[in-house]
Design an enzyme around this catalytic site. Structure first.
Site, short mmCIF file in Angstrom:
data_model
loop_
_atom_site.label_atom_id
_atom_site.label_comp_id
_atom_site.label_asym_id
_atom_site.label_seq_id
_atom_site.Cartn_x
_atom_site.Cartn_y
_atom_site.Cartn_z
N ASP A 64 0.82 -1.22 0.00
CA ASP A 64 0.00 0.00 0.00
C ASP A 64 0.86 1.27 0.00
OD1 ASP A 64 1.03 -0.06 2.52
OD2 ASP A 64 -0.89 -0.13 3.59
N ARG A 89 13.89 26.99 8.84
CA ARG A 89 13.69 28.42 8.56
C ARG A 89 12.38 28.92 9.16
NH1 ARG A 89 15.86 28.80 2.40
NH2 ARG A 89 15.27 26.61 2.39
N LYS A 119 21.25 43.46 2.24
CA LYS A 119 20.24 42.77 1.42
C LYS A 119 18.81 43.14 1.84
CE LYS A 119 18.88 38.00 1.71
NZ LYS A 119 19.26 36.58 1.68
N SER A 130 19.35 28.12 -2.00
CA SER A 130 18.09 27.47 -2.36
C SER A 130 17.77 27.79 -3.82
CB SER A 130 17.00 27.94 -1.39
OG SER A 130 15.78 27.36 -1.73
N THR A 145 19.75 34.92 -3.90
CA THR A 145 20.66 35.71 -3.05
C THR A 145 22.07 35.74 -3.65
OG1 THR A 145 19.39 35.12 -1.08
CG2 THR A 145 21.68 35.83 -0.73
C1 R5P Z 1 18.89 33.64 4.23
O1 R5P Z 1 18.73 34.09 5.36
C2 R5P Z 1 19.78 32.48 4.01
O2 R5P Z 1 20.97 32.64 4.70
C3 R5P Z 1 20.10 32.28 2.53
O3 R5P Z 1 20.78 33.42 2.05
C4 R5P Z 1 18.83 32.08 1.73
O4 R5P Z 1 18.00 31.14 2.34
C5 R5P Z 1 19.17 31.62 0.34
O5 R5P Z 1 18.00 31.45 -0.39
P1 R5P Z 1 17.98 31.68 -1.96
O6 R5P Z 1 19.07 30.84 -2.55
O7 R5P Z 1 16.61 31.21 -2.38
O8 R5P Z 1 18.17 33.14 -2.21
#
Ligand code: R5P
Length: 285
Positions: A34, A91, A184, A214, A218
């Site tokens: 399942d 996060r 930033k 991610s 950034t």
């Molecule tokens: C932010 O506070 C983290 O340190 C990273 O800079 C952030 O999570 C990176 O995310 P992404 O690659 O989507 O900009």
């Protein structure tokens, strides 16, 4: 001492085992007809000192980790140390808007139930530790990152935001270079902007250091800012490479080098923080 791991972190755990000359136990994983998951640790762990390794990145990894921890706990080891190379969901460690759940609290509590102590690697925010009464340590990958960049002729280490400055400072101190952060502003989950600021980047080899990549928004934007300020070469290093939607390929096209640690295995995971975590555990016993 035995090391037991989920599938996705078996490379990390295998390197820890080799480094510390410990035994990596086999884990049986299968699905019932399942679709439900089945986990078994055939090794006899009774009265053993056990290190469990697992990430909380995907739903599957989380379920596998919780079943694995129960399989260990049921055997009554003398102690279980949980190593979470990438503590995903950290996060969301507080409520930003009414009605939200706190994912880091949910995972911290679920893990704590079966373990004696928890070791994370560059967890997004140590605030998550307030949700557990277990002994917690966040292992910092900054020295691993610095070690990997000796000999690159780095002149300046840059944090892409103020929250990442401490890490950049440690790397800068190790490489005997100055460090700084960029101002930033996050516009939305994929877009960031940088305020105008004076950056002494002309002709320099710069290393950008962050905890997570991610979407890459950034890093991409900070590379552009440093190049516009006259940087000669820009290298990028981060602890965790999530690399959503081809972020790694996009970043490597506009930089002189991209590397992440082995907390999450990717084509760019060239820095072995697993060795340093193994040494750290060996040192505290
Ligand atoms: C932010 O506070 C983290 O340190 C990273 O800079 C952030 O999570 C990176 O995310 P992404 O690659 O989507 O900009």
């Amino acid at each position: 001492m035995y090391i037991v791991s989920t599938q996705k972190t078996s490379d990390f755990a295998g390197k820890m085992a080799a480094r510390s000359m410990l035994h990596l136990s086999y884990v049986e994983k299968k699905r019932f007809p399942d679709g439900e998951m089945y986990i078994r640790v055939p090794e006899n762990l009774r009265d053993q000192d056990v290190i469990a390794v697992g990430n909380t990145r995907t739903d599957e990894e989380i379920l596998e980790l919780l079943l694995l921890l129960d399989a260990i706990e049921e055997q009554k080891p003398s102690r279980t140390t949980m190593v979470v190379p990438y503590f995903g969901y950290s996060r969301q460690h507080m409520i930003y808007r009414d009605g939200e759940s706190i994912s880091s609290k949910v995972l911290m509590r679920a893990i704590s139930y079966s373990v004696d102590r928890i070791i994370t690697v560059d967890i997004h925010d140590e605030a998550s530790f307030k949700y557990t009464d277990r002994e917690c340590t966040d292992f910092k990958a900054a020295k691993t990152i610095a070690k990997a960049h000796r000999g690159h002729g780095i002149d300046l280490v840059v944090a892409p935001d103020d929250g990442a400055l401490k890490r950049a400072e440690i790397v800068g101190n190790d490489l005997k270079t100055p460090s700084m952060f960029l101002h930033k502003k996050r516009i939305n989950s994929t877009t960031v902007e940088y305020e105008k600021q004076d950056i002494d980047a002309k002709g320099k080899n710069i290393l950008i250091v962050d905890d997570i990549i991610s979407t890459g928004g950034t890093i991409m934007r900070s590379v552009e800012v440093l190049k516009a300020a006259g940087a000669k070469k820009v290298f990028v290093a981060a602890t965790h490479g999530l690399f959503v939607n081809g972020a790694a390929q996009k970043i490597s096209k506009i930089t002189d080098g991209l590397s992440v640690t082995d907390t999450i295995m990717t084509d760019y995971s060239t820095m072995n923080v697993s060795d340093d975590v193994a040494d750290y555990i060996g040192g505290i016993k």
